[in-house]
Write a protein that holds these residues in place. Structure first.
Motif, short mmCIF file in Angstrom:
data_model
loop_
_atom_site.label_atom_id
_atom_site.label_comp_id
_atom_site.label_asym_id
_atom_site.label_seq_id
_atom_site.Cartn_x
_atom_site.Cartn_y
_atom_site.Cartn_z
N LYS A 248 -9.89 -6.65 10.72
CA LYS A 248 -8.63 -5.94 10.51
C LYS A 248 -8.78 -4.81 9.50
N GLU B 48 4.23 -6.08 5.37
CA GLU B 48 3.26 -5.94 6.47
C GLU B 48 3.44 -7.02 7.54
N ARG C 28 -8.41 -1.84 1.29
CA ARG C 28 -7.43 -2.44 2.19
C ARG C 28 -6.79 -3.69 1.59
N LYS D 204 -2.57 -5.42 1.68
CA LYS D 204 -2.36 -6.26 2.86
C LYS D 204 -2.28 -7.73 2.45
#
Length: 443
Positions: free
Chosen positions: A105, A321, A367, A371
């Motif tokens: 991801k 998210e 990231r 997230k």
């Protein structure tokens, strides 16, 4: 309502030409990942990948195995292009692409999801019935026609994608130009056009052109008087996206979809003049007609439902998210953040801050700060790594996030031991602090 209309036959030139374009594009996607360094950055350099939760068994092949993996995918793409052992080639590519999509991801992209959906469609579509090695080897396979559900499938799928993309842009940070401005600022270093993109009027044009294009492109392509104008607008839109945002094959795949919107006679004359044109418009109902109709209906219902799920989860999807993926929420937010992982030994009570660089690549470190699911996964990973050393630990996270230029705000409840938290597959993670999106933006 009778399902018979789905099996009315039409000329298959659009599908045949699309197969050739599609095969070329998936070949370029696979081999391009090798030569651009995407595989190295995403699948080889990291010690582990952030797979979709629940699919922990999907991890990259060891060593340089993923280079061979993507080379084989490219070879399958070539076989799809020329129509050799088409079902097996398409099945192989679809399976391998699905594995890549679900195993990481860090480089998540809505376009990768769309490619997976189209792979499934191409797997069941009779796209090798002309201009293929298969028909050379077995002339009985050759056909000039296809059922109209093939065309309807593509049109409905695109309508869902573009409509949700337009609806998602109807929020303040897009409408007032905040997010488009941030997008353009991130492209300031592009040669030639970078400085031009900084003009004050560009973000507003990008904002509203994007909304109206996404909202209207499918209806206007279906309407004969506006079809050609809309096609040229699509060419501009997708080439602009390709040049500015470097989003791989998606712009060209989107243009290839236009084949299904033009009259079948036009596609036949333009690309396959030697092919017999089918014009009988006969009804051919196969033995598995009910299965196809059910599949068609269930598929579209799922596609309509998935992008709506974030409305049933607490708080704003831009912040949490949760419900973002598989929802056509493309280029809607700019997020940056910081995160510190604190490990506490349950036996001794000793605490230490984790050096993320010992575990994560640079891209993964960027990231993970924004997230929540990746934050949780890293906490679980640390728990397993310490367990191998015979230590039972708790993991606490201090994280701050900025969304679309707003001030950095606490993101994760630092009092919650994430190593002990289960993942809420269908709900909201209570350890994500309430949204700070209602706060004033920074100057």
């Amino acid at each position: 309502m009778s399902i018979c209309f789905l099996f009315r036959q039409t000329d298959n030139s659009a599908l045949i030409v699309f197969r050739i374009f599609f095969g070329i594009l998936i070949t370029l996607e696979a081999w391009g990942a090798i030569f651009t360094g995407w595989i190295k950055r995403t699948l080889i350099e990291p010690q582990f990948t952030f797979n979709f939760i629940g699919l922990d068994f999907l991890q990259p092949l060891p060593g340089n195995g993923m280079y061979f993996y993507f080379f084989l995918m490219g070879c399958l793409g070539v076989l799809v292009t020329i129509g050799y052992k088409y079902r097996w080639s398409m099945a192989g590519f679809t399976t391998m692409w699905a594995a890549v999509y679900f195993m990481q991801k860090t480089s998540y992209n809505n376009h990768y999801y769309l490619l997976l959906l189209i792979c499934v469609f191409m797997l069941i579509a009779p796209a090798n019935r002309y201009a293929s090695i298969d028909t050379r080897l077995n002339p009985k396979l050759k056909k000039a026609n296809m059922p109209v559900w093939i065309k309807y499938f593509i049109i409905l799928q695109l309508f869902i994608v573009y409509t949700y993309a337009a609806i998602a842009k109807l929020y303040p940070d897009w409408l007032d130009g905040t997010m488009p401005t941030l997008l353009m600022q991130s492209k300031a270093n592009l040669p030639i056009i970078g400085q031009w993109l900084q003009a004050v009027w560009v973000p507003k044009v990008v904002a509203y052109y994007g909304i109206f294009f996404d909202l209207l492109v499918v209806p206007l392509l279906l309407f004969k008087p506006t079809r050609k104008f809309t096609f040229f607008a699509a060419v501009f839109f997708h080439l602009f996206n390709s040049l500015v945002f470097h989003i791989g094959i998606f712009p060209y795949l989107s243009l290839a979809f236009c084949l299904f919107f033009f009259p079948v006679k036009t596609i036949h004359k333009t690309f396959l003049k030697k092919k017999t044109f089918y014009k009988e418009n006969q009804l051919e109902i196969p033995k598995n007609a009910k299965f196809i109709a059910v599949f068609f209906s269930v598929w579209m219902l799922i596609q309509v439902a998935l992008p709506l799920r974030h409305w049933f989860i607490n708080d704003d999807v831009l912040w949490t998210e949760e419900g973002h993926r598989l929802s056509w929420r493309m280029m809607l937010r700019s997020k940056s953040g910081t995160s510190t992982f604190i490990v506490k030994d349950k036996k001794t009570g000793k605490q230490e801050a984790i050096k993320k660089a010992d575990y994560l690549s640079e891209k993964q470190q960027r990231r993970i700060a924004t997230k929540p699911d990746m934050i949780w996964q890293f906490a679980q990973h640390l728990k397993k790594e310490y367990a191998k050393k015979g230590k039972a630990i708790e993991v606490y996270v201090h994280a701050n996030v900025s969304v679309n230029g707003r001030p950095y705000t606490n993101f994760i409840d630092s009092k919650v031991d994430l190593a002990a938290e289960p993942w809420p597959y269908f709900g909201h993670a209570e350890w994500i602090l309430p949204s700070a999106l209602d706060k004033n933006k920074s100057d």
